[in-house]
Design a protein around this motif. Sequence first.
Motif, PDB file in Angstrom:
ATOM      1  N   ASN A 141      -2.678  15.247  17.407  1.00 33.85           N
ATOM      2  CA  ASN A 141      -3.895  14.436  17.404  1.00 33.85           C
ATOM      3  C   ASN A 141      -4.578  14.375  16.045  1.00 33.85           C
ATOM      4  O   ASN A 141      -5.694  13.911  15.935  1.00 33.85           O
ATOM      5  N   SER A 142      -3.884  14.819  14.995  1.00 38.96           N
ATOM      6  CA  SER A 142      -4.445  14.766  13.656  1.00 38.96           C
ATOM      7  C   SER A 142      -3.309  14.587  12.650  1.00 38.96           C
ATOM      8  O   SER A 142      -2.282  15.270  12.750  1.00 38.96           O
ATOM      9  N   TRP A 143      -3.507  13.651  11.709  1.00 37.23           N
ATOM     10  CA  TRP A 143      -2.493  13.355  10.710  1.00 37.23           C
ATOM     11  C   TRP A 143      -3.145  13.183   9.346  1.00 37.23           C
ATOM     12  O   TRP A 143      -4.251  12.686   9.246  1.00 37.23           O
ATOM     13  N   ASN A 144      -2.411  13.582   8.298  1.00 42.20           N
ATOM     14  CA  ASN A 144      -2.833  13.379   6.914  1.00 42.20           C
ATOM     15  C   ASN A 144      -1.704  12.686   6.170  1.00 42.20           C
ATOM     16  O   ASN A 144      -0.538  13.090   6.310  1.00 42.20           O
ATOM     17  N   PHE A 145      -2.047  11.685   5.389  1.00 43.65           N
ATOM     18  CA  PHE A 145      -1.072  10.972   4.581  1.00 43.65           C
ATOM     19  C   PHE A 145      -1.642  10.814   3.174  1.00 43.65           C
ATOM     20  O   PHE A 145      -2.823  10.517   3.017  1.00 43.65           O
ATOM     21  N   THR A 146      -0.785  10.990   2.177  1.00 43.92           N
ATOM     22  CA  THR A 146      -1.177  10.770   0.794  1.00 43.92           C
ATOM     23  C   THR A 146      -0.320   9.636   0.252  1.00 43.92           C
ATOM     24  O   THR A 146       0.902   9.630   0.456  1.00 43.92           O
ATOM     25  N   PHE A 147      -0.956   8.688  -0.410  1.00 43.67           N
ATOM     26  CA  PHE A 147      -0.273   7.499  -0.916  1.00 43.67           C
ATOM     27  C   PHE A 147      -0.495   7.356  -2.406  1.00 43.67           C
ATOM     28  O   PHE A 147      -1.577   7.655  -2.908  1.00 43.67           O
ATOM     29  N   PRO A 148       0.507   6.834  -3.136  1.00 45.63           N
ATOM     30  CA  PRO A 148       0.278   6.449  -4.522  1.00 45.63           C
ATOM     31  C   PRO A 148      -0.717   5.295  -4.558  1.00 45.63           C
ATOM     32  O   PRO A 148      -0.940   4.630  -3.534  1.00 45.63           O
ATOM     33  N   GLY A 149      -1.307   5.013  -5.689  1.00 51.25           N
ATOM     34  CA  GLY A 149      -2.330   3.982  -5.799  1.00 51.25           C
ATOM     35  C   GLY A 149      -1.819   2.577  -5.998  1.00 51.25           C
ATOM     36  O   GLY A 149      -2.532   1.737  -6.516  1.00 51.25           O
ATOM     37  N   ASN A 150      -0.609   2.303  -5.589  1.00 55.01           N
ATOM     38  CA  ASN A 150      -0.040   0.960  -5.731  1.00 55.01           C
ATOM     39  C   ASN A 150      -0.572   0.037  -4.633  1.00 55.01           C
ATOM     40  O   ASN A 150      -0.690   0.464  -3.482  1.00 55.01           O
ATOM     41  N   PRO A 151      -0.837  -1.231  -4.952  1.00 56.16           N
ATOM     42  CA  PRO A 151      -1.346  -2.156  -3.926  1.00 56.16           C
ATOM     43  C   PRO A 151      -0.451  -2.257  -2.690  1.00 56.16           C
ATOM     44  O   PRO A 151      -0.948  -2.385  -1.573  1.00 56.16           O
ATOM     45  N   GLU A 152       0.865  -2.171  -2.862  1.00 55.71           N
ATOM     46  CA  GLU A 152       1.762  -2.271  -1.703  1.00 55.71           C
ATOM     47  C   GLU A 152       1.621  -1.089  -0.741  1.00 55.71           C
ATOM     48  O   GLU A 152       2.034  -1.167   0.415  1.00 55.71           O
ATOM     49  N   GLU A 153       1.003  -0.016  -1.180  1.00 55.21           N
ATOM     50  CA  GLU A 153       0.805   1.142  -0.308  1.00 55.21           C
ATOM     51  C   GLU A 153      -0.271   0.876   0.749  1.00 55.21           C
ATOM     52  O   GLU A 153      -0.329   1.554   1.762  1.00 55.21           O
ATOM     53  N   VAL A 154      -1.118  -0.138   0.524  1.00 54.67           N
ATOM     54  CA  VAL A 154      -2.118  -0.491   1.533  1.00 54.67           C
ATOM     55  C   VAL A 154      -1.408  -0.964   2.804  1.00 54.67           C
ATOM     56  O   VAL A 154      -1.751  -0.545   3.909  1.00 54.67           O
ATOM     57  N   SER A 155      -0.398  -1.799   2.652  1.00 55.58           N
ATOM     58  CA  SER A 155       0.335  -2.261   3.839  1.00 55.58           C
ATOM     59  C   SER A 155       1.114  -1.119   4.474  1.00 55.58           C
ATOM     60  O   SER A 155       1.253  -1.054   5.697  1.00 55.58           O
ATOM     61  N   ARG A 156       1.594  -0.200   3.672  1.00 53.93           N
ATOM     62  CA  ARG A 156       2.288   0.972   4.223  1.00 53.93           C
ATOM     63  C   ARG A 156       1.319   1.836   5.027  1.00 53.93           C
ATOM     64  O   ARG A 156       1.654   2.328   6.111  1.00 53.93           O
TER      65      ARG A 156
END
Length: 147
Positions: free
Chosen positions: A17-32
């Motif tokens: 019931n809890s998740w953490n995700f770290t994304f690079p700052g690339n615009p395509e990561e928003v859709s990911r």
Amino acid sequence: MSGKRGKECLLLNPRRNSWNFTFPGNPEEVSRARRLVRDVLSEIPCREDAALVVSELAANAITHTRSHTTGFTVHITRTPRTVTISVTDHGGSTSRPRVAHATDSSPCGRGLVLVTACATVVRITGDETGHTVTAELHVNVSVPAPC
């Protein structure tokens, strides 16, 4: 386009019931980020609202802070009644995130307006080193009748 991919800190487990995700700052990561929210909340009625919320908050992070070079973090918590989505940027902005009232011709300024329309609660915490915007949504959203 960078070859870097975001790292899932916790596996996509439907019993979790809890998740953490770290994304690079690339615009395509928003859709990911949006796709991951949909995957995590696949059985939840408010999943499309949650996907919209994470899209807007992630786009704000990479557009208005130094997260475009350092990345951003998404935290999702699900309870039987609510879904909470938090997006944390990595600072560098001289102003605090706020709801703007954009004109019809303005190309931006609607992100937090959309988030507040979807969420029952929106909280903004942090300082110039980084802000976290948290949106709480009801799990069971009522769908209006078609026009």
